[in-house]
Design a protein around this motif. Structure first.
Motif, mmCIF file in Angstrom:
data_model
loop_
_atom_site.group_PDB
_atom_site.id
_atom_site.type_symbol
_atom_site.label_atom_id
_atom_site.label_comp_id
_atom_site.label_asym_id
_atom_site.label_seq_id
_atom_site.Cartn_x
_atom_site.Cartn_y
_atom_site.Cartn_z
ATOM 1 N N PRO A 25 0.817 -1.215 0.000
ATOM 2 C CA PRO A 25 0.000 0.000 0.000
ATOM 3 C C PRO A 25 0.851 1.266 0.000
ATOM 4 C CG PRO A 25 0.024 -1.000 2.188
ATOM 5 C CD PRO A 25 0.685 -1.975 1.258
ATOM 6 N N GLN A 26 0.490 2.195 -0.858
ATOM 7 C CA GLN A 26 1.111 3.510 -0.940
ATOM 8 C C GLN A 26 0.005 4.559 -0.878
ATOM 9 O OE1 GLN A 26 4.431 3.944 -3.720
ATOM 10 N NE2 GLN A 26 4.414 1.729 -4.063
ATOM 11 N N PRO A 27 0.349 5.835 -0.765
ATOM 12 C CA PRO A 27 -0.704 6.842 -0.570
ATOM 13 C C PRO A 27 -1.741 6.910 -1.682
ATOM 14 C CG PRO A 27 1.405 7.732 0.094
ATOM 15 C CD PRO A 27 1.694 6.406 -0.542
ATOM 16 N N THR A 28 -1.351 6.613 -2.910
ATOM 17 C CA THR A 28 -2.305 6.748 -4.016
ATOM 18 C C THR A 28 -2.746 5.413 -4.595
ATOM 19 O OG1 THR A 28 -0.501 6.973 -5.627
ATOM 20 C CG2 THR A 28 -1.392 9.006 -4.658
ATOM 21 N N GLY A 29 -2.298 4.301 -4.035
ATOM 22 C CA GLY A 29 -2.726 3.046 -4.618
ATOM 23 C C GLY A 29 -2.142 1.816 -3.966
ATOM 24 N N VAL A 30 -2.590 0.663 -4.449
ATOM 25 C CA VAL A 30 -2.130 -0.644 -3.996
ATOM 26 C C VAL A 30 -2.036 -1.549 -5.213
ATOM 27 C CG1 VAL A 30 -3.213 -0.418 -1.712
ATOM 28 C CG2 VAL A 30 -4.473 -1.515 -3.590
ATOM 29 N N VAL A 31 -1.465 -2.725 -5.021
ATOM 30 C CA VAL A 31 -1.527 -3.741 -6.063
ATOM 31 C C VAL A 31 -2.552 -4.782 -5.636
ATOM 32 C CG1 VAL A 31 0.380 -5.112 -5.099
ATOM 33 C CG2 VAL A 31 -0.196 -5.335 -7.515
ATOM 34 N N LEU A 32 -3.434 -5.149 -6.562
ATOM 35 C CA LEU A 32 -4.461 -6.159 -6.319
ATOM 36 C C LEU A 32 -4.044 -7.462 -6.987
ATOM 37 C CD1 LEU A 32 -7.713 -4.117 -7.053
ATOM 38 C CD2 LEU A 32 -6.470 -4.351 -4.887
ATOM 39 N N TRP A 33 -4.373 -8.571 -6.335
ATOM 40 C CA TRP A 33 -3.962 -9.891 -6.841
ATOM 41 C C TRP A 33 -5.105 -10.879 -6.812
ATOM 42 C CZ3 TRP A 33 -4.550 -14.508 -4.340
ATOM 43 C CH2 TRP A 33 -3.943 -15.627 -4.925
ATOM 44 N N THR A 34 -5.124 -11.750 -7.804
ATOM 45 C CA THR A 34 -5.853 -13.005 -7.739
ATOM 46 C C THR A 34 -5.206 -13.953 -8.738
ATOM 47 O OG1 THR A 34 -8.046 -14.036 -7.649
ATOM 48 C CG2 THR A 34 -7.619 -12.541 -9.495
ATOM 49 N N ARG A 35 -5.631 -15.208 -8.691
ATOM 50 C CA ARG A 35 -5.118 -16.202 -9.630
ATOM 51 C C ARG A 35 -6.253 -17.155 -9.965
ATOM 52 N NH1 ARG A 35 -1.620 -21.292 -8.346
ATOM 53 N NH2 ARG A 35 -1.517 -22.183 -10.441
ATOM 54 N N LEU A 36 -6.459 -17.382 -11.242
ATOM 55 C CA LEU A 36 -7.509 -18.285 -11.685
ATOM 56 C C LEU A 36 -7.002 -19.720 -11.596
ATOM 57 C CD1 LEU A 36 -8.712 -16.370 -14.886
ATOM 58 C CD2 LEU A 36 -9.405 -16.030 -12.503
ATOM 59 N N ALA A 37 -7.675 -20.521 -10.786
ATOM 60 C CA ALA A 37 -7.256 -21.916 -10.605
ATOM 61 C C ALA A 37 -8.493 -22.763 -10.319
ATOM 62 C CB ALA A 37 -6.243 -22.036 -9.475
ATOM 63 N N PRO A 38 -9.283 -23.064 -11.360
ATOM 64 C CA PRO A 38 -10.494 -23.869 -11.132
ATOM 65 C C PRO A 38 -10.202 -25.204 -10.458
ATOM 66 C CG PRO A 38 -10.482 -22.959 -13.353
ATOM 67 C CD PRO A 38 -9.138 -22.669 -12.763
ATOM 68 N N GLU A 39 -9.065 -25.798 -10.796
ATOM 69 C CA GLU A 39 -8.615 -27.017 -10.130
ATOM 70 C C GLU A 39 -7.309 -26.674 -9.412
ATOM 71 O OE1 GLU A 39 -8.279 -29.926 -13.234
ATOM 72 O OE2 GLU A 39 -10.407 -30.430 -13.141
ATOM 73 N N PRO A 40 -7.381 -26.202 -8.174
ATOM 74 C CA PRO A 40 -6.213 -25.583 -7.525
ATOM 75 C C PRO A 40 -4.996 -26.491 -7.424
ATOM 76 C CG PRO A 40 -7.984 -26.015 -5.946
ATOM 77 C CD PRO A 40 -8.560 -26.204 -7.304
ATOM 78 N N LEU A 41 -5.188 -27.794 -7.308
ATOM 79 C CA LEU A 41 -4.053 -28.696 -7.119
ATOM 80 C C LEU A 41 -3.658 -29.415 -8.402
ATOM 81 C CD1 LEU A 41 -5.027 -30.076 -3.615
ATOM 82 C CD2 LEU A 41 -3.319 -28.357 -4.175
ATOM 83 N N ALA A 42 -4.143 -28.925 -9.535
ATOM 84 C CA ALA A 42 -3.740 -29.481 -10.818
ATOM 85 C C ALA A 42 -2.403 -28.893 -11.252
ATOM 86 C CB ALA A 42 -4.797 -29.191 -11.874
ATOM 87 N N ALA A 43 -1.613 -29.689 -11.961
ATOM 88 C CA ALA A 43 -0.338 -29.188 -12.480
ATOM 89 C C ALA A 43 -0.566 -28.155 -13.577
ATOM 90 C CB ALA A 43 0.503 -30.347 -13.010
ATOM 91 N N GLU A 44 -1.619 -28.313 -14.356
ATOM 92 C CA GLU A 44 -1.978 -27.363 -15.400
ATOM 93 C C GLU A 44 -3.476 -27.089 -15.305
ATOM 94 O OE1 GLU A 44 0.064 -25.883 -17.446
ATOM 95 O OE2 GLU A 44 1.887 -27.011 -16.961
ATOM 96 N N GLN A 45 -3.865 -25.832 -15.473
ATOM 97 C CA GLN A 45 -5.269 -25.455 -15.434
ATOM 98 C C GLN A 45 -5.897 -25.599 -16.826
ATOM 99 O OE1 GLN A 45 -6.852 -24.696 -12.532
ATOM 100 N NE2 GLN A 45 -4.886 -25.109 -11.537
ATOM 101 N N LYS A 46 -7.123 -26.099 -16.868
ATOM 102 C CA LYS A 46 -7.832 -26.249 -18.138
ATOM 103 C C LYS A 46 -8.521 -24.926 -18.456
ATOM 104 C CE LYS A 46 -8.511 -31.208 -17.462
ATOM 105 N NZ LYS A 46 -9.500 -32.308 -17.289
ATOM 106 N N LEU A 47 -7.715 -23.973 -18.882
ATOM 107 C CA LEU A 47 -8.179 -22.622 -19.188
ATOM 108 C C LEU A 47 -7.591 -22.175 -20.519
ATOM 109 C CD1 LEU A 47 -7.697 -20.882 -15.720
ATOM 110 C CD2 LEU A 47 -9.887 -21.419 -16.798
ATOM 111 N N PRO A 48 -8.204 -21.207 -21.171
ATOM 112 C CA PRO A 48 -7.583 -20.637 -22.373
ATOM 113 C C PRO A 48 -6.212 -20.040 -22.053
ATOM 114 C CG PRO A 48 -9.877 -19.953 -22.190
ATOM 115 C CD PRO A 48 -9.531 -20.634 -20.902
ATOM 116 N N GLU A 49 -5.420 -19.848 -23.087
ATOM 117 C CA GLU A 49 -4.079 -19.288 -22.904
ATOM 118 C C GLU A 49 -4.139 -17.951 -22.180
ATOM 119 O OE1 GLU A 49 0.076 -19.002 -23.147
ATOM 120 O OE2 GLU A 49 -1.237 -20.707 -23.592
#
Length: 518
Positions: free
Chosen positions: A58-82
């Motif tokens: 966090p800084q005075p004018t902003g932050v960095v937001l994060w998420t990660r798409l992982a429909p199958e969280p413990l899979a080695a590869e996610q079945k998602l588009p590139e």
């Protein structure tokens, strides 16, 4: 009766149970791995945002937001588009009705379908709420806060470290999520590269090694399976550093041949993909994320985050370095230009000297004790620059310590330049109660600067800072086997502004400990 995750794994191994196995065991399908994780108390947010949301730096004018798409969280590869387009929104209210910023960000397979959104244009010192949308689904709502500017009368923040998934539940993070704090500092060992294999507590280096990007991604996904960790991320913005187990025990970032450097690169990438980390440049974040930084919380506090792994040499060399030349020059420059405020160093491994017994050798030279010349050089620079009100917060040890920081720890008449607070671990196993009872007094006698040691508990620290005083509240959980374990305050230490050295609060001075200096 409650059992910790290690106990469940051991019990399953003894009974031959097939429904309680280590989720990262070889041969499991993603569904079987998830079932095994859930048997150990894990659960996940609805897909594709299974790993939750987070904000950081966090800084005075902003932050960095994060998420990660992982429909199958413990899979080695996610079945998602590139590439998946992810929408994000920031608002002044939890219902996300008073929107102040929105946009889209590409989540690419190259970076594990993670997104890091640097949001700017926000107002200083304010709470905001945010969420993501992708593939027709919306994430949970997270809360963050920007840093203030100008005069600040109080800041509260928490620190956590060392959270081995196989050693217990994250009740400490549940406590952090419920704390009224402005931000959280994680001091390292967010994951562990080892863990049980099969049904017993066996180190991974005795079985399958964690070597590849897929290995480290699955490890992070398993840890994010603890709901309390996701809750703490969603509740507050985080500052981050790392220690060794994000890669491998006791590593030096500059040592090792090509196989190790490939392993380190995989670990660093997985760490970046799973953390709300802001790098100086999105294109420069890999292969070497830049961890060290200095941030201000108004005129009250300057936070200096150190990276004590990436640039270090081997231990116990006459000219060895734990900081690396560039980071050391940067740190000295910051000391020279330091504002008139509290100065807090986020330090992953113990700065203070620690001998095991009077006249004995150093207990662990993986700490700053393995880099004696550089430690003395840095602390002499603190003294010669006139820097005051220095507090160092530290992880790694799985026990709580309070130390005076002297320029020369072997000379009790040398200048006193600060205080170090080493926090309990979230779950990672500490020494036994018998070891602590025997060795606490020995360490106290061998280290005149050591004021307090307590190693039988687990938890986190909360720091309350005003212009007059810096207070450390040691929060402890009742039982790491219980995911809903209650939190209490073991003891509190204070440092008064303009006076070097700490003292224990009279109201908590009779709390249990294995060493106190009267």
């Amino acid at each position: 009766m409650t059992l910790d995750r290690r106990g469940l794994l051991k019990a399953a191994g003894a009974a031959g149970a097939l429904n309680v196995v280590w989720p990262l065991s070889a041969g499991l399908s993603p569904a079987q791995a998830r079932e095994a994780a859930e048997a150990l108390g894990a659960d996940y947010d609805p897909a594709p945002f299974t790993l939750g949301v987070a904000s950081g730096d966090p800084q005075p004018t902003g932050v960095v937001l994060w998420t990660r798409l992982a429909p199958e969280p413990l899979a080695a590869e996610q079945k998602l588009p590139e590439i998946v387009e992810v929408e994000w929104v920031v608002a002044e209210d939890q219902a996300l009705s008073r929107v102040v910023a929105r946009g889209t960000a590409p989540a690419s397979a190259t970076l594990g379908h993670s997104v890091h959104v640097p949001v700017g244009g926000l107002q200083a010192g304010r709470h905001y709420w945010y969420a993501f949308k992708a593939l027709g689904k919306t994430s949970r709502v997270g809360r963050t806060k920007t840093a203030p500017v100008g005069s600040v009368s109080r800041v509260r923040f928490a620190a956590a470290n060392c959270q081995a998934f196989h050693d217990g539940y994250y009740a400490a993070h549940r406590g952090i999520a419920r704390e009224n704090v402005d931000f959280v500092v994680h001091l390292g060992d967010y994951i562990y590269e080892h863990g049980p294999v099969g049904g017993d507590h066996v180190r991974d280096h005795e079985g399958p090694a964690v070597l590849t990007l897929a290995d480290y991604r699955r490890r992070h996904a398993l840890y994010k399976g603890d709901a309390s960790l996701r809750e703490a991320h969603a509740a507050h913005p985080w500052f981050l550093t790392w220690d060794d187990h994000e890669v491998v025990n006791d590593y030096s970032g500059t040592g090792g041949g090509a196989p190790f450097m490939q392993r380190r690169a995989a670990a660093y990438q997985a760490w970046y993909e799973n953390m709300p980390h802001r790098d100086n440049s999105a294109t420069a974040a890999l292969p070497d994320p830049e961890i060290h930084r200095a941030r201000r919380w108004g005129d009250l506090l300057e936070l200096t985050v150190l990276d004590l792994r990436s640039y270090r040499s081997a231990q116990n060399l006459a000219n060895g370095t734990i900081l690396g030349a560039a980071q050391k020059t940067w740190l000295k420059g910051n000391i020279d230009r330091a504002p008139d405020s509290w100065h807090v160093w986020a330090n992953s491994i113990m700065l203070s000297q620690l001998r095991g017994r009077p006249g004995g050798s150093y207990m662990f030279t993986d700490q700053w004790d393995g880099f004696l010349a550089e430690r003395k050089e840095v602390l002499n620079h603190v003294h010669s620059s006139g820097l005051e009100d220095l507090v160092v917060i530290t992880g790694d040890w799985h026990s709580a310590f309070v130390d005076d920081i002297r320029v020369d720890f072997d000379d009790t008449s040398s200048p006193l330049v600060g205080t170090e607070f080493t926090a309990h671990s979230v779950t990672s196993g500490a020494y036994s109660a018998d070891w602590n009872a025997t060795n606490g007094p020995l360490m106290g006698k061998a280290n005149p600067h050591l004021k307090y040691f307590e190693g039988n508990r687990y938890g986190y620290d909360v720091y309350e800072v005003t212009p007059e005083r810096f207070s450390t509240h040691m929060r402890v959980i009742a039982d790491r086997r219980d995911p809903l374990s209650p939190v209490s305050t073991l003891t509190t230490f204070h440092v008064d502004r303009g006076r070097t050295g700490s003292y224990e609060d009279p109201a908590t001075k009779n709390s249990p400990a294995q060493w106190r200096r009267d």
